[in-house]
Design a protein around this motif. Structure first.
Motif, short mmCIF file in Angstrom:
data_model
loop_
_atom_site.label_atom_id
_atom_site.label_comp_id
_atom_site.label_asym_id
_atom_site.label_seq_id
_atom_site.Cartn_x
_atom_site.Cartn_y
_atom_site.Cartn_z
N LYS A 1 13.20 0.45 21.48
CA LYS A 1 13.60 1.82 21.78
C LYS A 1 14.34 2.46 20.62
O LYS A 1 14.01 3.57 20.19
CB LYS A 1 14.47 1.84 23.04
CG LYS A 1 14.86 3.25 23.48
CD LYS A 1 15.63 3.24 24.78
CE LYS A 1 15.98 4.66 25.21
NZ LYS A 1 16.75 4.68 26.48
N ASN A 2 15.33 1.78 20.08
CA ASN A 2 16.10 2.34 18.96
C ASN A 2 16.18 1.37 17.78
O ASN A 2 17.08 1.47 16.96
CB ASN A 2 17.52 2.70 19.43
CG ASN A 2 17.53 3.80 20.46
OD1 ASN A 2 16.93 4.85 20.26
ND2 ASN A 2 18.21 3.56 21.58
N ASN A 3 15.20 0.46 17.70
CA ASN A 3 15.29 -0.54 16.64
C ASN A 3 13.92 -1.20 16.48
O ASN A 3 12.94 -0.78 17.08
CB ASN A 3 16.36 -1.59 16.99
CG ASN A 3 17.02 -2.16 15.76
OD1 ASN A 3 16.38 -2.32 14.73
ND2 ASN A 3 18.29 -2.47 15.86
N ILE A 4 13.85 -2.27 15.70
CA ILE A 4 12.65 -3.08 15.58
C ILE A 4 13.06 -4.55 15.57
O ILE A 4 14.21 -4.88 15.26
CB ILE A 4 11.84 -2.76 14.31
CG1 ILE A 4 12.66 -3.06 13.04
CG2 ILE A 4 11.37 -1.31 14.30
CD1 ILE A 4 11.86 -2.94 11.76
N SER A 5 12.14 -5.43 15.91
CA SER A 5 12.41 -6.86 15.87
C SER A 5 11.19 -7.56 15.27
O SER A 5 10.06 -7.09 15.39
CB SER A 5 12.70 -7.43 17.27
OG SER A 5 11.57 -7.31 18.09
N LEU A 6 11.42 -8.70 14.62
CA LEU A 6 10.35 -9.44 13.97
C LEU A 6 9.37 -9.98 15.02
O LEU A 6 9.77 -10.64 15.97
CB LEU A 6 10.92 -10.59 13.14
CG LEU A 6 9.90 -11.42 12.34
CD1 LEU A 6 9.26 -10.56 11.25
CD2 LEU A 6 10.59 -12.64 11.70
N LEU A 7 8.07 -9.70 14.79
CA LEU A 7 7.04 -10.17 15.69
C LEU A 7 6.37 -11.43 15.16
O LEU A 7 6.13 -12.39 15.89
CB LEU A 7 6.00 -9.06 15.90
CG LEU A 7 4.83 -9.33 16.83
CD1 LEU A 7 5.33 -9.53 18.25
CD2 LEU A 7 3.84 -8.17 16.78
N SER A 8 6.06 -11.43 13.85
CA SER A 8 5.44 -12.61 13.24
C SER A 8 5.56 -12.52 11.73
O SER A 8 5.84 -11.47 11.16
CB SER A 8 3.95 -12.70 13.63
OG SER A 8 3.22 -11.62 13.09
N SER A 9 5.36 -13.66 11.08
CA SER A 9 5.30 -13.69 9.62
C SER A 9 4.21 -14.69 9.22
O SER A 9 4.07 -15.75 9.84
CB SER A 9 6.65 -14.09 9.01
OG SER A 9 7.03 -15.39 9.42
N LEU A 10 3.44 -14.30 8.21
CA LEU A 10 2.33 -15.14 7.74
C LEU A 10 2.53 -15.39 6.25
O LEU A 10 2.52 -14.46 5.45
CB LEU A 10 0.99 -14.44 7.98
CG LEU A 10 -0.26 -15.13 7.40
CD1 LEU A 10 -0.47 -16.49 8.06
CD2 LEU A 10 -1.48 -14.25 7.55
N ASN A 11 2.73 -16.67 5.91
CA ASN A 11 2.85 -17.04 4.51
C ASN A 11 1.46 -17.03 3.88
O ASN A 11 0.56 -17.74 4.32
CB ASN A 11 3.49 -18.43 4.38
CG ASN A 11 3.95 -18.72 2.97
OD1 ASN A 11 3.26 -18.36 2.01
ND2 ASN A 11 5.08 -19.37 2.82
N LEU A 12 1.29 -16.21 2.85
CA LEU A 12 -0.02 -16.04 2.24
C LEU A 12 -0.32 -17.06 1.16
O LEU A 12 -1.42 -17.08 0.60
CB LEU A 12 -0.16 -14.63 1.68
CG LEU A 12 0.00 -13.49 2.69
CD1 LEU A 12 0.08 -12.15 1.99
CD2 LEU A 12 -1.12 -13.52 3.70
N ASP A 13 0.65 -17.91 0.84
CA ASP A 13 0.44 -18.93 -0.19
C ASP A 13 -0.55 -19.99 0.28
O ASP A 13 -0.69 -20.23 1.48
CB ASP A 13 1.77 -19.61 -0.55
CG ASP A 13 2.68 -18.67 -1.35
OD1 ASP A 13 2.14 -17.76 -1.97
OD2 ASP A 13 3.89 -18.87 -1.28
#
Length: 410
Positions: free
Chosen positions: A398-410
């Protein structure tokens, strides 16, 4: 000039054994641009599609339908299946020598390969095909950094192709550098359709039936009504050190190292100059929302002397852009806007999130530290961000964001 250049190289190794006492003020630090190059055979083999591979240096990011494309600087493009944003999957790598930008429309992907424009059919992501190559249509597409010395003599051989420059700091004998400068001076006297979404660092932009690709000096215009066979139109000269392009309605906003240039595309095949906003020398992407243009300036190093920061420019009178507010930043790159939320990739200082309801009083609502933030795309349902070879996705709250996922591209 050649003899001075090679003498300089030998002096570097000699200096390494000198003491501070032996220096005696004869040496100084200089920014030296060293050539990045590939073999001619690698350049000519551009367009191969291979299995996923580790990324070497993450560049710009592009989103199209349920897929994400991440540039591997000067190497090509990683294709990522993002049907499930919580678990993105690398599915292929498109080898494109010298590539830094792409843009997509109706399942046709356009990519630069130094001087050439490549066209791929990506309708079947399991069978991507190179369908066209327009040769020598991007004349000034190599990005030139700001440096004191360019190692011209070592740039390329007949079997190599220059793709860019790497800038390093080296200690050189001031007298010899001055001699080299003198030699140089003497020698120089003679859309509504199914298009994707790029970030603020993009140099490619599709608007309806036209592809606009900026190089260092020009707007390269292509008619893409026939998606597989673009028509190369006349280039429009736009100035010096052009870096990025952004579109809103009938206007293109170009970011350069010296300012923001605005062009009218009411006649799409012939962009016409409208106005400009000048600032000190700095690397400069721009996004536009409502009556304001948001410009991040990254000073220092190879980008110039201007202090890093965010410039908010009033463009309500499009012919007379005026600076409204300036905010300090550490070392910003890309930025993006979603509603009243402003996202800024502040390099090694991470991703910064602001409420921009009142441009005179930006309110920081989140700061994701301990990450490197480079390029960002605010999508309808989630935020995409790339930095330091990692693809991040954030979920809007609503008033912010939160981490959904991260993908290491290495």
């Amino acid at each position: 000039m050649k003899k001075h250049f090679f003498l300089l190289l030998s002096l570097v190794s000699v200096f390494c054994s000198c003491t501070d006492h032996e220096d005696d003020g004869k040496y100084a630090n200089f920014l030296v641009a060293k050539p990045l190059k590939i073999s001619l055979s690698e350049f000519e083999d551009s367009g191969d599609i291979i299995a996923p591979k580790p990324i070497e240096e993450s560049g710009k990011i592009y989103a199209y339908n349920n897929y994400i494309f991440v540039n591997d600087k000067y190497k090509g493009v990683h294709v990522i299946d993002n049907k499930n944003p919580e678990n993105p999957i690398k599915i292929a790598f498109i080898k494109i020598a010298g590539n830094v930008d792409i843009s997509v429309k109706d399942n046709y992907l356009y990519a630069d390969s130094l001087r050439d424009l490549l066209v791929f059919n990506i309708a079947n992501k399991d069978n991507i095909k190179l369908v066209n190559r327009l040769k020598n249509v991007l004349q000034d597409n190599i990005i030139w950094p700001m440096a004191d010395i360019y190692e011209w003599e070592n740039a390329t051989t007949e079997d190599e192709v220059l793709v860019g420059w790497e800038v390093v700091t080296e200690r050189r004998l001031k007298e010899e550098v001055q001699l080299m400068f003198e030699d140089v001076a003497l020698n120089n006297t003679a859309d509504a359709r199914n298009t994707g979404q790029g970030g603020s660092l993009a140099r490619f932009k599709i608007v309806e039936d036209y592809l606009y690709a900026v190089d260092n000096h020009n707007i390269n215009v292509f008619n893409i009504q026939n998606l597989e066979n673009p028509l190369d139109l006349d280039d429009i000269y736009a100035g010096f050190d052009i870096e990025t392009i952004f579109n809103r309605d009938n206007h293109l906003f170009l970011g350069s190292k010296s300012g923001m240039y605005i062009y009218d595309i009411t006649n799409p095949q012939t962009p016409t100059f409208v106005s400009e906003f000048q600032h000190g020398t700095a690397c400069d992407p721009v996004v536009v929302d409502g009556d304001y243009a948001y410009v991040t300036l990254r000073g220092g190093n190879t980008c110039g002397a201007t202090e890093s920061g965010l410039y908010i420019v009033d463009i309500s009178t499009i012919t007379d852009p005026v600076l409204t507010k300036q905010y300090p930043l550490d070392g910003p790159y890309g930025l993006g806007i979603k509603g009243n939320t402003l996202f800024i990739c502040d390099g090694e200082s991470g991703l910064k999130v602001y409420d921009k309801t009142d441009v005179d009083k930006l309110k920081e609502i989140n700061h994701f530290k301990d990450i490197v933030a480079f390029d960002v795309i605010p999508k309808e349902n989630n935020l995409l961000m790339v930095g330091d070879n990692i693809l991040y996705q954030y979920k809007y709250l609503k008033n912010n964001i939160s981490l959904l996922s991260s993908l290491n591209l290495d």
